[in-house]
Design an enzyme around this catalytic site. Sequence first.
Site, short mmCIF file in Angstrom:
data_model
loop_
_atom_site.label_atom_id
_atom_site.label_comp_id
_atom_site.label_asym_id
_atom_site.label_seq_id
_atom_site.Cartn_x
_atom_site.Cartn_y
_atom_site.Cartn_z
CE LYS A 1 23.40 -43.64 67.96
NZ LYS A 1 22.87 -42.43 68.58
CG ASP B 1 20.40 -37.81 70.02
OD1 ASP B 1 19.30 -38.41 69.99
OD2 ASP B 1 21.32 -38.07 69.22
C1 BGC Z 1 19.15 -43.95 68.00
C2 BGC Z 1 18.32 -42.77 68.48
C3 BGC Z 1 19.11 -41.49 68.36
C4 BGC Z 1 19.67 -41.33 66.96
C5 BGC Z 1 20.48 -40.07 66.78
C6 BGC Z 1 19.75 -43.66 66.63
O1 BGC Z 1 20.63 -44.69 66.28
O2 BGC Z 1 18.37 -45.11 67.93
O3 BGC Z 1 17.90 -42.98 69.81
O4 BGC Z 1 18.26 -40.40 68.65
O5 BGC Z 1 20.47 -42.44 66.65
O6 BGC Z 1 21.58 -40.04 67.63
#
Ligand code: BGC
Length: 454
Positions: free
Chosen positions: A155, A191
């Site tokens: 992200k 989360d």
């Molecule tokens: C992460 C997860 C997370 C999800 C939602 C992803 O990029 O790898 O760990 O639960 O985003 O936030």
Amino acid sequence: MLDAEVRELMQPFVLSDYQVQEVYSRFCLEVARGLKRSTHPQANVKCFPTYVQDLPTGDEMGKFLALDLGGTNFRVLLVSLKGHHDATVDSQIYAVPKDLMVGPGVELFDHIAGCLAKFVEKHDMKTAYLPLGFTFSFPCVQLGLKEGLLVRWTKGFDCPGVEGEDVGRMLHEAIQRRGDADIAVVAILNDTTGTLMSCAHRNADCRLGVIVGTGCNACYVEDVENVDLLQAEFKRTKRQVIVNAEWGAFGEGGQLDFVRTEYDREVDEKSINRSEQLFEKMTAGMYLGNLVRLVLLRALERRLIFKQSSRRPEFASVLQKNPEVFETRYISEIEDDSFPEFASTRKIVKQVFGLEKASVEDCQTLRYICECVAKRAATLVAIGVSGLVNRTSNRRVIVGMDGSVYRYHPKFDAYMRQTLQKLVKADKEWDIMLSEDGSGRGAALVAAVASKSK
Ligand code: BGC
């Protein structure tokens, strides 16, 4: 009436029944491979055990701090669990400056500890001992409830010095460095786990937690005998454990290549985590607006939108210059708009392109593009949800959901249900429920349940 050529342009985003079935089978296979010790290293849906083995009863009590890092904002929360399925949450949002998202990890953790200290001071809790649950929403190998090694950033985060490290320890050390509050990190969670826990706090049948926000992922309750990576001692007294699927990485072994479009490839190629998180790049808020932007560029090139305007080259350059110019929230706003007024759509067109009077036809074309991108995302998410629902041993399964895309898109839920109806086994009774602050309440619940089971 929508142009036949616009339909043709969007055809690659429309998944056929065959494609849906095929993605479903491939997904289920990856989950099984992730759970098995011998295939886990190669699997791209990792299915990490979380060490959370008890769901809340609703009777939990006490005051907890929670941190939430991993979406668009960073939050500090004070959660009071009051028994009787009740809780109150007081929270504060802090920005994570862009340079901290890619700067040295230690600085990120110092920033977090600094915000935490401010919050504690503001709430007059400097002298109180407070247990803290850390919702850290990135893929982690958990070694226990409060130890998690970061596997990779996702992200848009990319802070050197954290991958492979225990983020619980890094947070603890940052708090110690300041030395101004008595806070103990008692749990690290994803989360999705927070979402599952906060929904289970309200509804005892909840077995999945799903996030479709900046990122996309899910967790679910699995029988311990199917989780090879869980050590024997955790299988003796408890029958189940929450497994963090980390399905965002699905497709990294080529499983989605037969449905990925040229736009998906471009989004990936220009991203800071190339070849990673391919399922996430087709489903999550961080990428959906960008996908629409790339399709719009193609539509302009083929004269399928803003046909009457001589400013089309200028519009194309607006789109080319800034990958973030078409925000994901526009997709929700456009699909929510009324026909034929298209008030929000016209406002967005004005904001992005500076074009005063978009025609009804242009608005319809834009809406159709958004619809196809969002519907494909919802279908893919529902394929994953179906795979996990079908794995659970319960007959009644509630799916806890959260995330900005799911929450604000007017039809995401309906799109998902269409696919769930096709894929979930007939003997299951299922429903979807919206989570209430999973990252805060969920973190407190994990901390509370953990201290209870000790
Ligand atoms: C992460 C997860 C997370 C999800 C939602 C992803 O990029 O790898 O760990 O639960 O985003 O936030």
